[in-house]
Design a protein around this motif. Structure first.
Motif, PDB file in Angstrom:
ATOM      1  N   ALA A   1     -14.912  42.010 -16.378  1.00 52.28           N
ATOM      2  CA  ALA A   1     -13.967  41.728 -17.458  1.00 52.28           C
ATOM      3  C   ALA A   1     -12.608  41.334 -16.892  1.00 52.28           C
ATOM      4  O   ALA A   1     -11.884  42.168 -16.343  1.00 52.28           O
ATOM      5  N   ASN A   2     -12.252  40.068 -17.057  1.00 52.70           N
ATOM      6  CA  ASN A   2     -10.990  39.573 -16.513  1.00 52.70           C
ATOM      7  C   ASN A   2      -9.784  40.257 -17.145  1.00 52.70           C
ATOM      8  O   ASN A   2      -8.744  40.390 -16.502  1.00 52.70           O
ATOM      9  N   VAL A   3      -9.921  40.679 -18.409  1.00 52.46           N
ATOM     10  CA  VAL A   3      -8.761  41.279 -19.074  1.00 52.46           C
ATOM     11  C   VAL A   3      -8.305  42.547 -18.351  1.00 52.46           C
ATOM     12  O   VAL A   3      -7.120  42.899 -18.395  1.00 52.46           O
ATOM     13  N   LEU A   4      -9.216  43.246 -17.708  1.00 57.36           N
ATOM     14  CA  LEU A   4      -8.828  44.457 -16.984  1.00 57.36           C
ATOM     15  C   LEU A   4      -7.850  44.142 -15.863  1.00 57.36           C
ATOM     16  O   LEU A   4      -6.801  44.782 -15.724  1.00 57.36           O
ATOM     17  N   LEU A   5      -8.194  43.153 -15.053  1.00 56.83           N
ATOM     18  CA  LEU A   5      -7.317  42.783 -13.945  1.00 56.83           C
ATOM     19  C   LEU A   5      -6.025  42.154 -14.439  1.00 56.83           C
ATOM     20  O   LEU A   5      -4.953  42.388 -13.864  1.00 56.83           O
TER      21      LEU A   5
END
Length: 404
Positions: free
Chosen positions: A310-314
């Motif tokens: 999940a890119n939103v985490l980074l």
């Protein structure tokens, strides 16, 4: 003669002028790779054929309005059409996808772009279609798995067989997390051709900003704790759980960034007693604007049932904002230190609320959260891609002389 490696990026997951955030993670990885100067790429991003652009057809009308050709960030992108018939679409999509793109790929070669390999994204149907194109044009191919393509679709018998067939023929399979490559290994793929190349984060675009300034600019409460939930408004993203978690989190506000089919239901949930006035729907926002929203929040909630990486985490952590996320698939590979945030074992509102409470009780220094995210830059992934592509294309090294 020395020249760049020529790749054909093939995927239905790629942005367009009418769907600028669709598959943006594929575009981002390509843009980072192109910074090396060792690769030259054309993109073939097919879209399903639909007969009308009339607004009453909603998302299908937007898809129909996709241009046949465009340039995005200096990259040539072609959007051939393919037939996706109702009811049987899932099983026939690989073939119709490959047939729909065949003449476009042939024209690219005739026009002088005789690519060295196909770089496909999403294992089914895109990767299977790439395997067919590979056979027709006698080019090697690699496939990147991204999540649902391997953590859900192999449950269906025919797609599972086609995924296995593709993995056996691919010169390399890439997973954005180790869990996805475990699936292919269990399906009988050669472990020597399985590679984990995680997504990175743009550490320039996503950087800490003044929380107070961002809240004022976005019209958000200045004095309250704010949670953020980002993603398409669909059940598997778990926005409803973030809303329900507010029942156990008094004086906490929730901001939801995204749009989709669940919006009306989520708004009804948000209007219930005790939640009214504490949930803010921001709609879909351009990726370039998200740093303000991350910086304004105290924590990001990701209550997904399925995620590859999940890119939103980074993105959130790069802005100094810790996360609370369900412990699924690649997520524990992202949230792997106390400063990153909290993982919750059960996917329900009570667990989400407990995770938020634990995080707030030991709230990490936001500068430490940012430092953790800095370990996820794009360079290692770009270099790993170059190494793999060089071997597959028969080059002596990235950008080196071809042996062909």
């Amino acid at each position: 003669m020395n020249r760049p490696i020529r790749t054909l990026l093939f995927s239905t997951l790629y942005p367009s002028e009418v769907r600028p955030t669709h598959g943006i993670f594929v575009e981002t990885r390509l843009r980072e790779l192109l910074k090396s100067g060792a690769v030259e790429t054309r993109v073939v991003a097919p879209v399903p054929w639909f007969p009308s652009t009339a607004a009453r057809f909603g998302e299908w009308a937007r898809i129909a309005a996709t241009p046949a050709h465009e340039r995005r960030n200096g990259i040539e992108v072609l959007h051939p059409r393919y037939v996706l018939p109702p009811k049987v679409g899932m099983n026939v999509a690989p073939l119709t996808l490959a047939l729909g793109a065949r003449s476009t790929v042939a024209k690219l070669i005739r026009d002088g772009f005789d690519f060295d390999l196909i770089d496909a994204h999403y294992y089914y149907p895109d990767g299977v279609a790439a395997a067919l194109l590979s056979k027709w044009f006698r080019k090697p191919f690699v496939v990147t798995a991204r999540g649902t393509d391997l953590n859900l679709i192999p449950a269906y018998a025919l797609p599972r067989r086609m995924i296995r067939w593709t993995a056996q023929r691919a010169s390399g399979s890439i997973g954005v997390c180790a869990a996805l490559m475990d699936v292919l290994r269990d399906l009988g793929a050669d472990p020597a051709r399985l590679h984990v190349m995680r997504n990175g984060v743009d550490l320039v675009r996503f950087a800490p900003r003044s929380q107070e300034t961002c809240r004022a600019r976005l019209g958000l409460p200045v004095a309250s704790r704010i949670l953020l939930s980002v993603g398409h408004l669909v059940e598997r993203k778990g926005h409803h759980l973030a809303i329900e978690a507010l029942d156990s989190l008094p004086d906490v506000h929730l901001v939801i960034v995204g749009d989709g089919e669940e919006r009306a239901r989520l708004q009804q949930l948000a209007a219930q007693p005790g939640r009214a006035g504490r949930v803010h729907f921001a709609g879909a926002r351009p990726n370039a604007e998200l740093a303000d929203w991350y910086s304004a929040a105290d924590a990001l909630i990701l209550a997904s049932s399925r995620e590859g990486w999940a890119n939103v985490l980074l993105e959130s952590m790069a802005c100094g904002t810790p996360v609370v996320a369900t412990n699924i698939w690649g997520t524990p590979e992202v949230v792997a230190a106390p400063e990153a945030g909290e993982l919750v074992q059960a996917r329900d509102a009570a667990s989400i609320a407990l995770g938020v409470s634990r995080l707030f009780a030991r709230y990490p220094d936001r500068a430490a959260v940012r430092r953790y995210a800095e370990g996820f830059g794009w360079d290692p992934t770009s270099q790993a891609q170059l190494s793999l592509f060089s071997r597959v294309a028969g080059f002596s090294g990235p950008g080196g002389a071809s042996h062909a």
